[in-house]
Design a protein around this motif. Structure first.
Motif, short mmCIF file in Angstrom:
data_model
loop_
_atom_site.label_atom_id
_atom_site.label_comp_id
_atom_site.label_asym_id
_atom_site.label_seq_id
_atom_site.Cartn_x
_atom_site.Cartn_y
_atom_site.Cartn_z
N LEU A 88 0.81 -1.20 0.00
CA LEU A 88 0.00 0.00 0.00
C LEU A 88 0.85 1.26 0.00
O LEU A 88 0.40 2.32 -0.42
CB LEU A 88 -0.94 0.00 1.21
CG LEU A 88 -2.07 1.04 1.20
CD1 LEU A 88 -2.91 0.90 -0.05
CD2 LEU A 88 -2.92 0.89 2.44
N MET A 89 2.11 1.16 0.45
CA MET A 89 2.99 2.33 0.44
C MET A 89 3.28 2.78 -0.97
O MET A 89 3.84 3.86 -1.18
CB MET A 89 4.29 2.02 1.18
CG MET A 89 4.14 1.91 2.69
SD MET A 89 3.52 3.42 3.45
CE MET A 89 4.84 4.56 3.08
N ALA A 90 2.95 1.97 -1.95
CA ALA A 90 3.19 2.35 -3.36
C ALA A 90 2.07 3.21 -3.91
O ALA A 90 1.92 3.33 -5.12
CB ALA A 90 3.35 1.10 -4.21
N SER A 91 1.26 3.82 -3.05
CA SER A 91 0.15 4.65 -3.47
C SER A 91 0.27 6.01 -2.79
O SER A 91 0.57 6.09 -1.61
CB SER A 91 -1.18 3.99 -3.10
OG SER A 91 -2.27 4.72 -3.59
N SER A 92 0.05 7.09 -3.55
CA SER A 92 0.10 8.44 -2.98
C SER A 92 -0.59 9.40 -3.95
O SER A 92 -0.85 9.05 -5.10
CB SER A 92 1.55 8.89 -2.77
OG SER A 92 2.23 8.98 -4.00
N PHE A 93 -0.90 10.62 -3.46
CA PHE A 93 -1.36 11.64 -4.39
C PHE A 93 -0.86 13.01 -3.96
O PHE A 93 -0.58 13.26 -2.79
CB PHE A 93 -2.88 11.60 -4.60
CG PHE A 93 -3.73 11.96 -3.41
CD1 PHE A 93 -4.15 13.27 -3.20
CD2 PHE A 93 -4.16 10.98 -2.53
CE1 PHE A 93 -4.97 13.59 -2.14
CE2 PHE A 93 -4.99 11.30 -1.45
CZ PHE A 93 -5.39 12.61 -1.26
N LEU A 94 -0.72 13.88 -4.96
CA LEU A 94 -0.12 15.20 -4.78
C LEU A 94 -1.12 16.27 -5.20
O LEU A 94 -1.75 16.16 -6.25
CB LEU A 94 1.14 15.31 -5.63
CG LEU A 94 1.83 16.67 -5.70
CD1 LEU A 94 2.42 17.04 -4.34
CD2 LEU A 94 2.92 16.66 -6.76
N VAL A 95 -1.25 17.32 -4.38
CA VAL A 95 -2.04 18.50 -4.72
C VAL A 95 -1.08 19.63 -5.03
O VAL A 95 -0.19 19.94 -4.22
CB VAL A 95 -2.98 18.90 -3.57
CG1 VAL A 95 -3.75 20.17 -3.93
CG2 VAL A 95 -3.95 17.77 -3.25
N SER A 96 -1.23 20.23 -6.20
CA SER A 96 -0.34 21.33 -6.59
C SER A 96 -1.15 22.42 -7.26
O SER A 96 -2.24 22.18 -7.80
CB SER A 96 0.77 20.84 -7.52
OG SER A 96 0.23 20.17 -8.65
N GLU A 97 -0.60 23.63 -7.22
CA GLU A 97 -1.25 24.78 -7.85
C GLU A 97 -0.61 25.04 -9.20
O GLU A 97 0.61 24.94 -9.36
CB GLU A 97 -1.10 26.02 -6.98
CG GLU A 97 -1.89 27.22 -7.47
CD GLU A 97 -1.81 28.41 -6.54
OE1 GLU A 97 -2.51 29.40 -6.79
OE2 GLU A 97 -1.06 28.34 -5.54
N ILE A 98 -1.44 25.34 -10.20
CA ILE A 98 -0.97 25.63 -11.55
C ILE A 98 -1.30 27.07 -11.88
O ILE A 98 -2.46 27.47 -11.85
CB ILE A 98 -1.64 24.71 -12.59
CG1 ILE A 98 -1.39 23.23 -12.26
CG2 ILE A 98 -1.12 25.03 -13.98
CD1 ILE A 98 -2.14 22.28 -13.17
#
Length: 219
Positions: A88-98
């Motif tokens: 499960l550590m192979a899962s993540s998500f990123l929030v970024s501003e464009i």
């Protein structure tokens, strides 16, 4: 007509065990408190004499993810912590501003004509949905009550990174910031799952991310 002030932030409802790591301020404190403290207990399947090597592996992996997320202009990184399964550590998500500049979302429109919400913003989203990521076109999708463009696609290792040896399934969302036509938010999820991007387990992790995005709210 009174202009609506752009939202200052956003909120998401996270699954149990997932944590938010801010990337602009308080990153190290959040890592120590929310992630690294949770790996003191060695997961089942890891030999006890390899416990120290496992902890170092997780620290290096997460530190690398944070560094890559910062280089990508990230605001927040979300990772699973205090879990028993290393998979499960192979899962993540990123929030970024464009910022809307050059080839960014909305290129070709004047700021005054592209509000962060309303029919004109939806036209820009529809145009953006035609863009392809790894050959896959986007689709208009609600993220909570906000209209967004969503892509789902696969990537395969190209040999440029020796630590990446399996394919990944990705799901990306792009949303306009209400009341501010020059700012957009991108939320990008990736998972190697169980090593097979097309497996039921890996797809379940992308479904979990979509469920998280269904709770998205501007604040």
């Amino acid at each position: 007509m009174t202009a609506t002030a752009p939202p200052a932030t956003y909120s998401l409802v996270l699954p149990p065990g997932w944590v938010r790591i801010p990337l602009r301020d308080g990153t190290r404190e959040a890592l120590d408190e929310k992630v690294f403290r949770g790996i003191e207990e060695i997961p089942a399947g890891v030999p006890r004499d390899q416990g120290m090597a496992y902890r170092l592996h997780v620290r290096r992996k997460v530190d690398r993810m944070v560094e890559e997320a910062r280089r990508a202009g990230g605001l927040d990184l979300y990772v699973p912590a205090r879990v028993r399964s290393r998979t499960l550590m192979a899962s993540s998500f990123l929030v970024s501003e464009i910022a809307r500049d050059g080839d960014e979302p909305g290129d070709g429109y004047d700021d005054a004509s592209v509000p962060g919400s309303g029919p004109q913003a939806e036209l820009v989203l529809a145009r953006l949905a035609a863009d392809r990521r790894s050959g896959e076109a986007g689709e208009l999708r609600l993220a909570g009550e906000a209209m967004a463009v969503r892509w789902e696609y696969l990537t395969v290792p190209d040999g440029s990174d020796p630590e990446v040896d399996v394919g990944c399934r990705h799901v990306d969302y792009v949303l306009p910031v209400p009341g501010d036509g020059g700012r957009w938010l991108a939320v990008s999820h990736s998972t190697a799952g169980d090593g097979d991007p097309g497996s039921a387990f890996t797809r379940a992790l992308t479904d979990l991310f979509d469920a998280v995005m269904s709770t998205f709210q501007w604040s």
